[in-house]
Design an enzyme around this catalytic site. Structure first.
Site, mmCIF file in Angstrom:
data_model
loop_
_atom_site.group_PDB
_atom_site.id
_atom_site.type_symbol
_atom_site.label_atom_id
_atom_site.label_comp_id
_atom_site.label_asym_id
_atom_site.label_seq_id
_atom_site.Cartn_x
_atom_site.Cartn_y
_atom_site.Cartn_z
ATOM 1 N N TYR A 1 -1.826 0.043 10.038
ATOM 2 C CA TYR A 1 -2.094 -0.631 8.753
ATOM 3 C C TYR A 1 -0.846 -0.556 7.861
ATOM 4 O O TYR A 1 -0.363 -1.581 7.366
ATOM 5 C CB TYR A 1 -3.302 0.014 8.059
ATOM 6 C CG TYR A 1 -3.475 -0.407 6.621
ATOM 7 C CD1 TYR A 1 -3.752 -1.743 6.299
ATOM 8 C CD2 TYR A 1 -3.358 0.511 5.577
ATOM 9 C CE1 TYR A 1 -3.894 -2.135 4.976
ATOM 10 C CE2 TYR A 1 -3.506 0.117 4.259
ATOM 11 C CZ TYR A 1 -3.770 -1.204 3.965
ATOM 12 O OH TYR A 1 -3.907 -1.599 2.650
ATOM 13 N N THR B 1 0.823 -1.210 0.000
ATOM 14 C CA THR B 1 0.000 0.000 0.000
ATOM 15 C C THR B 1 0.854 1.256 0.000
ATOM 16 O O THR B 1 1.972 1.261 0.549
ATOM 17 C CB THR B 1 -0.898 0.007 1.265
ATOM 18 O OG1 THR B 1 -1.514 1.293 1.376
ATOM 19 C CG2 THR B 1 -0.101 -0.251 2.531
HETATM 20 C C1 UD1 Z 1 -6.038 5.101 2.909
HETATM 21 C C2 UD1 Z 1 -4.660 4.585 2.766
HETATM 22 C C3 UD1 Z 1 -4.589 3.539 1.695
HETATM 23 C C4 UD1 Z 1 -5.520 2.435 2.050
HETATM 24 C C5 UD1 Z 1 -6.899 3.019 2.173
HETATM 25 C C6 UD1 Z 1 -7.845 1.908 2.609
HETATM 26 C C7 UD1 Z 1 -2.961 6.204 3.343
HETATM 27 C C8 UD1 Z 1 -2.052 7.264 2.840
HETATM 28 N N1 UD1 Z 1 -3.763 5.659 2.439
HETATM 29 O O1 UD1 Z 1 -6.318 5.852 1.758
HETATM 30 O O2 UD1 Z 1 -3.301 3.004 1.582
HETATM 31 O O3 UD1 Z 1 -5.484 1.442 1.067
HETATM 32 O O4 UD1 Z 1 -6.932 4.063 3.140
HETATM 33 O O5 UD1 Z 1 -8.283 2.019 3.898
HETATM 34 O O6 UD1 Z 1 -2.960 5.849 4.493
HETATM 35 N N2 UD1 Z 1 -12.357 11.742 2.328
HETATM 36 C C9 UD1 Z 1 -13.390 12.640 2.600
HETATM 37 N N3 UD1 Z 1 -14.577 12.128 3.008
HETATM 38 C C10 UD1 Z 1 -14.813 10.783 3.173
HETATM 39 C C11 UD1 Z 1 -13.750 9.873 2.897
HETATM 40 C C12 UD1 Z 1 -12.529 10.387 2.492
HETATM 41 O O7 UD1 Z 1 -13.224 13.845 2.456
HETATM 42 O O8 UD1 Z 1 -15.924 10.400 3.565
HETATM 43 C C13 UD1 Z 1 -11.069 12.261 1.817
HETATM 44 C C14 UD1 Z 1 -9.867 11.938 2.681
HETATM 45 O O9 UD1 Z 1 -9.674 12.919 3.644
HETATM 46 C C15 UD1 Z 1 -8.752 11.884 1.612
HETATM 47 C C16 UD1 Z 1 -9.470 11.350 0.369
HETATM 48 O O10 UD1 Z 1 -10.848 11.624 0.580
HETATM 49 O O11 UD1 Z 1 -8.313 13.187 1.305
HETATM 50 C C17 UD1 Z 1 -9.297 9.858 0.166
HETATM 51 O O12 UD1 Z 1 -9.595 9.168 1.377
HETATM 52 P P1 UD1 Z 1 -9.867 7.587 1.448
HETATM 53 O O13 UD1 Z 1 -10.714 7.202 0.300
HETATM 54 O O14 UD1 Z 1 -10.349 7.283 2.821
HETATM 55 O O15 UD1 Z 1 -8.446 6.917 1.198
HETATM 56 P P2 UD1 Z 1 -7.012 7.259 1.855
HETATM 57 O O16 UD1 Z 1 -7.163 7.672 3.266
HETATM 58 O O17 UD1 Z 1 -6.298 8.176 0.932
#
Ligand code: UD1
Length: 334
Positions: A141, A117
């Site tokens: 993780y 990851t």
């Molecule tokens: C994280 C992990 C990734 C893992 C994935 C699965 C890191 C850097 N990345 O990805 O390796 O495979 O989780 O659990 O640790 N967001 C919102 N609202 C939401 C959900 C997300 O604004 O309801 C934003 C987050 O703040 C981020 C982006 O969307 O900026 C992507 O978030 P998300 O889809 O949760 O994935 P990561 O956190 O990037």
């Protein structure tokens, strides 16, 4: 006859890889405990229900099948849960990988592809990571996966195995033909959550942070379509079978989209405005994380087919509509 063992093949990413393997005529055996996977997602392959850390079970599978390579997906993947229950992650992701490697060593299986990851990088200074960027995970993780990477490299250094470690960036989208998709309950990933809201499964969508130093203030990620990611696994398998050396490769497109751009796409394709709530930053989030993925393209001759946000969101949305229709049918009519 060569067979491929896929651990976690009933899960989101594993099932897409199994489908591509089967489509090209591979014989596939899946070991999955169905804790987050689905029996019906395993199409055209044998499914053995059990834990990948169960040495007796995995040894039996390897003794009774002609496995030449293992693709190891089985893992827990929810970052916030890894913070609240780290031992669950070190147990399932790290200790079980150690057991799997021991079983492979005993059975003489010498090729393995490992699901890692982008979380192994943690917060990078530039927001762009190549494979030589220092690994400093900021959650259990990411640490649990990095420890497995280390074990795998040490094991391969003995000459017992060759491996490809694939570091996934933000995986999204589903089979464009709608046969399988992303069904994990209690999803936290942005595109999945936004699509659930678009089909009425959630009342709102939160944006975690609007004050990042990015063009529109929201976080930027490198979203890769699951079918392109799956194709990288098949290329990795071909590479190892051809005698190729061990590799560590980023899997992303090399550019990113902000949370607001993702929301725009879901609104446009879903045909309705989303109820968006702006919240403070989520703990552990980095402003931007984008893959430098030239190594994947150059070493495995991988070319993305679906590098388009609307395409990714469109496939995710149609799968979510299918799930919504299926759950509506399941509700008994009074
Ligand atoms: C994280 C992990 C990734 C893992 C994935 C699965 C890191 C850097 N990345 O990805 O390796 O495979 O989780 O659990 O640790 N967001 C919102 N609202 C939401 C959900 C997300 O604004 O309801 C934003 C987050 O703040 C981020 C982006 O969307 O900026 C992507 O978030 P998300 O889809 O949760 O994935 P990561 O956190 O990037």
């Amino acid at each position: 006859m060569n067979e491929v063992l896929v651990t976690g093949g009933a899960g989101y990413i594993g099932s897409h890889v199994v489908q591509q393997l089967v489509t090209r005529g591979e014989h596939v055996v899946v070991v999955d405990n169905l804790s987050t996977g689905f029996r019906e997602a395993v199409r055209g392959a044998e499914l053995i229900v059990g834990n990948v850390g169960d040495v007796d079970l995995v040894s039996r599978v390897l003794a009774t099948h002609t496995v030449d390579a293992v693709l190891h997906f089985a893992a827990h993947t929810v970052v916030p849960e890894s913070v609240s229950d780290p031992l669950k992650y070190y147990g399932n992701n790290t200790c079980n990988t150690r057991n799997l490697l021991a079983c492979c060593a005993d059975a003489g299986v010498d090729k393995l592809i490992f699901s890692s990851t982008a979380a192994v990088y943690g917060v990078t200074a530039s927001g762009i990571a190549d494979e030589d960027t220092p690994t400093l995970p900021i959650n259990p993780y990411g640490s649990s996966k990095l420890m497995s990477e280390t074990m795998l490299r040490d094991h391969s250094a003995t000459g017992a195995m060759r491996h490809v470690i694939l570091r996934y960036f933000n995986v999204a989208g589903c089979d464009p033909q709608g046969r399988i998709g992303h069904s994990t309950p209690q999803a936290t990933l942005l595109i999945k959550v936004a699509c659930e809201h678009a089909v009425g499964k959630r009342a709102s969508l939160s944006i975690f942070g609007t004050d990042y130093d990015t063009p529109d203030g929201t976080g930027i990620r490198d979203y890769i379509h699951v079918e392109d990611l799956a194709a990288a696994h098949l290329r990795s398998l071909d590479h190892l079978r051809a005698g190729g050396e061990s590799l560590t490769l980023n899997c992303g497109y090399g550019h990113g989209y902000s949370v607001r751009e993702v929301i725009d796409s879901v609104q446009r394709l879903g045909g309705r405005r989303l109820n968006v709530i702006e919240l403070p930053r989520r703990a552990g989030d980095t402003p931007m994380l984008i893959a430098r993925s030239t190594r994947l393209k150059q070493t495995l001759d991988w070319q993305p087919q679906y590098d388009d946000l609307d395409f990714i969101v469109g496939t995710a949305l149609s799968w979510e509509r299918q799930l919504a229709r299926a759950s509506a049918r399941a509700v008994p009519v009074a």
